[in-house]
Design a protein around this motif. Structure first.
Motif, PDB file in Angstrom:
ATOM      1  N   LEU B 145       0.836  -1.209   0.000  1.00 21.68           N
ATOM      2  CA  LEU B 145       0.000   0.000   0.000  1.00 21.68           C
ATOM      3  C   LEU B 145       0.870   1.257   0.000  1.00 21.68           C
ATOM      4  O   LEU B 145       0.568   2.243  -0.681  1.00 21.68           O
ATOM      5  CB  LEU B 145      -0.937  -0.022   1.216  1.00 21.68           C
ATOM      6  CG  LEU B 145      -1.947   1.118   1.311  1.00 21.68           C
ATOM      7  CD1 LEU B 145      -2.798   1.248   0.053  1.00 21.68           C
ATOM      8  CD2 LEU B 145      -2.857   0.934   2.535  1.00 21.68           C
ATOM      9  N   ALA B 148       2.127   1.691  -3.433  1.00 15.99           N
ATOM     10  CA  ALA B 148       1.060   2.190  -4.315  1.00 15.99           C
ATOM     11  C   ALA B 148       0.983   3.712  -4.243  1.00 15.99           C
ATOM     12  O   ALA B 148       0.792   4.387  -5.255  1.00 15.99           O
ATOM     13  CB  ALA B 148      -0.285   1.565  -3.940  1.00 15.99           C
ATOM     14  N   LEU B 149       1.160   4.244  -3.043  1.00 18.24           N
ATOM     15  CA  LEU B 149       1.049   5.694  -2.893  1.00 18.24           C
ATOM     16  C   LEU B 149       2.219   6.438  -3.547  1.00 18.24           C
ATOM     17  O   LEU B 149       2.145   7.647  -3.748  1.00 18.24           O
ATOM     18  CB  LEU B 149       0.941   6.066  -1.415  1.00 18.24           C
ATOM     19  CG  LEU B 149      -0.408   5.702  -0.785  1.00 18.24           C
ATOM     20  CD1 LEU B 149      -0.344   5.861   0.721  1.00 18.24           C
ATOM     21  CD2 LEU B 149      -1.542   6.544  -1.355  1.00 18.24           C
ATOM     22  N   ILE B 291       2.544  12.837   0.730  1.00 14.79           N
ATOM     23  CA  ILE B 291       1.268  12.141   0.585  1.00 14.79           C
ATOM     24  C   ILE B 291       0.972  11.443   1.894  1.00 14.79           C
ATOM     25  O   ILE B 291       1.778  10.650   2.386  1.00 14.79           O
ATOM     26  CB  ILE B 291       1.308  11.149  -0.593  1.00 14.79           C
ATOM     27  CG1 ILE B 291       1.431  11.938  -1.900  1.00 14.79           C
ATOM     28  CG2 ILE B 291       0.065  10.262  -0.593  1.00 14.79           C
ATOM     29  CD1 ILE B 291       1.379  11.097  -3.158  1.00 14.79           C
ATOM     30  N   GLU B 292      -0.160  11.800   2.487  1.00 12.03           N
ATOM     31  CA  GLU B 292      -0.523  11.206   3.769  1.00 12.03           C
ATOM     32  C   GLU B 292      -1.886  10.559   3.637  1.00 12.03           C
ATOM     33  O   GLU B 292      -2.827  11.182   3.164  1.00 12.03           O
ATOM     34  CB  GLU B 292      -0.552  12.285   4.860  1.00 12.03           C
ATOM     35  CG  GLU B 292      -0.863  11.697   6.214  1.00 12.03           C
ATOM     36  CD  GLU B 292      -0.562  12.650   7.373  1.00 12.03           C
ATOM     37  OE1 GLU B 292       0.379  13.452   7.249  1.00 12.03           O
ATOM     38  OE2 GLU B 292      -1.291  12.595   8.369  1.00 12.03           O
ATOM     39  N   MET B 293      -1.958   9.322   4.025  1.00 11.86           N
ATOM     40  CA  MET B 293      -3.184   8.553   3.878  1.00 11.86           C
ATOM     41  C   MET B 293      -3.571   7.949   5.208  1.00 11.86           C
ATOM     42  O   MET B 293      -2.711   7.476   5.946  1.00 11.86           O
ATOM     43  CB  MET B 293      -2.923   7.433   2.872  1.00 11.86           C
ATOM     44  CG  MET B 293      -4.131   6.604   2.527  1.00 11.86           C
ATOM     45  SD  MET B 293      -3.693   4.831   2.409  1.00 11.86           S
ATOM     46  CE  MET B 293      -3.922   4.351   4.128  1.00 11.86           C
ATOM     47  N   THR B 294      -4.827   7.987   5.532  1.00 11.92           N
ATOM     48  CA  THR B 294      -5.296   7.320   6.743  1.00 11.92           C
ATOM     49  C   THR B 294      -6.483   6.445   6.415  1.00 11.92           C
ATOM     50  O   THR B 294      -7.362   6.849   5.660  1.00 11.92           O
ATOM     51  CB  THR B 294      -5.707   8.353   7.803  1.00 11.92           C
ATOM     52  OG1 THR B 294      -4.570   9.133   8.135  1.00 11.92           O
ATOM     53  CG2 THR B 294      -6.221   7.679   9.056  1.00 11.92           C
ATOM     54  N   THR B 295      -6.487   5.255   6.965  1.00 14.49           N
ATOM     55  CA  THR B 295      -7.688   4.452   6.936  1.00 14.49           C
ATOM     56  C   THR B 295      -7.961   3.994   8.362  1.00 14.49           C
ATOM     57  O   THR B 295      -7.066   3.514   9.052  1.00 14.49           O
ATOM     58  CB  THR B 295      -7.604   3.282   5.927  1.00 14.49           C
ATOM     59  OG1 THR B 295      -8.690   2.403   6.146  1.00 14.49           O
ATOM     60  CG2 THR B 295      -6.302   2.520   6.017  1.00 14.49           C
TER      61      THR B 295
END
Lengths: 336, 336
Positions: B145, B148-149, B291-295
């Motif tokens: 993941l 992917a980012l 790029i910062e992603m949170t789930t």
């Protein structure tokens, strides 16, 4: 071979790709642009390279430039629509070059025109070359990233993909296509005449996802609505008054076996923060689990698309000849 | 061929994979587990299939079961460590079967033991078979993941990956390895004796990322600290009092050219919500962009790992023989 690059199209995106390819240490063998203000100039000057005298000279004659250059990878950035770029890409493939295009419809050309897609595939195979399309949207934010999130899922029932972005950096051409600055009535009129286009690429994102999940999508519905501003908004290229259109909310819904399986929403506007809108990419995937991901601000469209294209160079060189889709490859990431 | 499955290991994870493989319409040709309580029983009963009488019968004799079954894909779930599973996997490959293992160290076995990894690769090539490891962590949440980012990034300088998860569903074996229920002193003692392990897989996640980005990581530092609970916490398997250990905060830092390039943090505990902790996966990647992603909540480890393995079946069957890494394949997603 993979290290040799031809630039085809030196607008803002082509220039960005030129700078990044040089920074990566790739050798630029040729540069093509029909604009008389660019042809004959050194690439360094046209693309804003550190060395303004760095070659090659930009050529307006694509056929000659492609014929004179040994096998290379073409970074192609001349338009959005398959019908406008297909002949250029065929020319590249026919001269023995691999092609990475950022034309939106090239991320899955069969969704735009299956006959042209089949022809590109045949020409590429015939010449032992590879062709693919990539970009942030379509290509990443509403398709590859969504597919990445399904890796740990047993079953996917529905994808809700929403991208809120900011058009403030874009020039008049892009803004016109979104209806920015129009009255709501003129926006509706622009939709009828085709002057207001909205986003290009929903068909490709939907088809990329469906292809990789082995789904048959039977129907896509699209809507385009004006984003009418309640306040004055201003960018370097555009001023709008309250009541004028700040952008376009373009949505698409895809159906499989009579049920909605994807909803893509893409409000594009200038200065979204003027009315408290934060830019973001939000992906919500429902199946045996619900996986919801947010990244804010949104993945940058311009820098991200140029990077996605240059990142694909090394990866594409290892693919089989023919028309290649992003989802056929391992993740195309920057390589040191 | 790709549709034929052998189950090797029928613990909680193997049972999950059995149910999912059956739901996908794959044919289960053999099932292997040495547990005398399972051997001789129909798979349906052992794995909780809808049809409790559904075969095959579980075999305790792996060699015989593998020899009698035509070419199939083995879903392997018997342990975490390469040294414990390598002989089983070699046996599968030697009998002409592809192998998908959820052993943590199998996502990049060379990071655990380069000699064993090379041997697995050689045996697989010799028999025209393929072997890979997958899972949520390692394999997805802190590696694929994250990669992917990076697709739309020009340059990656640093990855900060944090996974906050909940161990409340896990049984005594897993909880023991995290030191749950110990005093802080006993936790420190467990670290010294190797009874408290923390997370298995940082070396693999770091190596998967480095391999795909073409980085050379020269050094990895790991720390393990007790998460001491301020309140009482209770699960079906464990009760702890204030002052006891609720879990382990395991962190790893990777260095390249003398600089920190990755930080992975993985606090694992029972009932994190008891002290206001929300579970999540947060990925922050810094380079030309941030790029910062949170789930949130986190990608589920159990269901997600079983799905990732079964999702890989069709994709692996199209790979070249040998040791395959997740990052060599297109995204391995569920196929209809």
């Amino acid at each position: 071979m993979a290290q040799d690059i031809i630039l085809f199209g030196l607008g803002a995106m082509g220039q960005r790709m030129a700078r990044l390819a040089v920074a990566r240490g790739y050798r630029i063998c040729a540069a093509i642009d029909p604009d008389p203000a660019k042809a004959g100039q050194p690439l360094g000057r046209v693309a804003g390279l550190e060395d303004g005298t760095a070659g090659p000279l930009v050529s307006a004659d694509a056929g000659a430039a492609l014929a004179q250059t040994p096998r290379a990878t073409v970074l192609h950035a001349t338009g959005s629509f398959l019908r406008d770029v297909a002949a250029q890409i065929e020319l590249c493939l026919g001269h023995g070059h691999d092609v990475i295009s950022i034309a939106e419809e090239m991320t899955l050309p069969a969704a735009a025109d299956p006959a042209i897609a089949a022809r590109l595939d045949a020409i590429a195979r015939q010449h032992g070359t590879r062709v693919m399309g990539t970009g942030v949207n379509p290509g990443f934010a509403m398709d590859v990233l969504a597919l990445a999130l399904t890796v740990p899922m047993e079953r996917v029932d529905h994808l809700h993909l929403r991208r809120v972005n900011d058009l403030s950096d874009f020039g008049p051409t892009v803004l016109r296509g979104q209806g920015v600055g129009l009255s709501p009535e003129a926006f509706e009129d622009g939709l009828r005449t085709g002057r207001v286009v909205g986003h290009v690429g929903f068909a490709q994102s939907i088809a990329l996802i469906a292809r990789h999940l082995c789904w048959t999508v039977e129907r896509i519905e699209e809507t385009r609505a004006p984003i009418v501003s309640g306040v004055a908004r201003e960018t370097p290229h555009m001023q709008i008054a309250p009541g004028q259109v700040a952008g376009c909310l373009h949505s698409a819904t895809a159906y499989r076996d009579g049920r909605e399986v994807m909803r893509l929403e893409h409000p594009q506007q200038i200065r979204p923060e003027a009315e408290g809108q934060r830019t973001s990419d939000t992906l919500r995937i429902r199946g045996d689990q619900v996986i919801e991901m947010t990244t804010a601000p949104e993945i940058p469209g311009g820098a991200g698309t140029a990077a996605a294209a240059v990142n694909a160079v090394a990866h594409l060189s290892r693919a089989q000849p023919g028309l290649v889709h992003l989802t056929d490859l391992p993740l195309t990431v920057p390589q040191a």
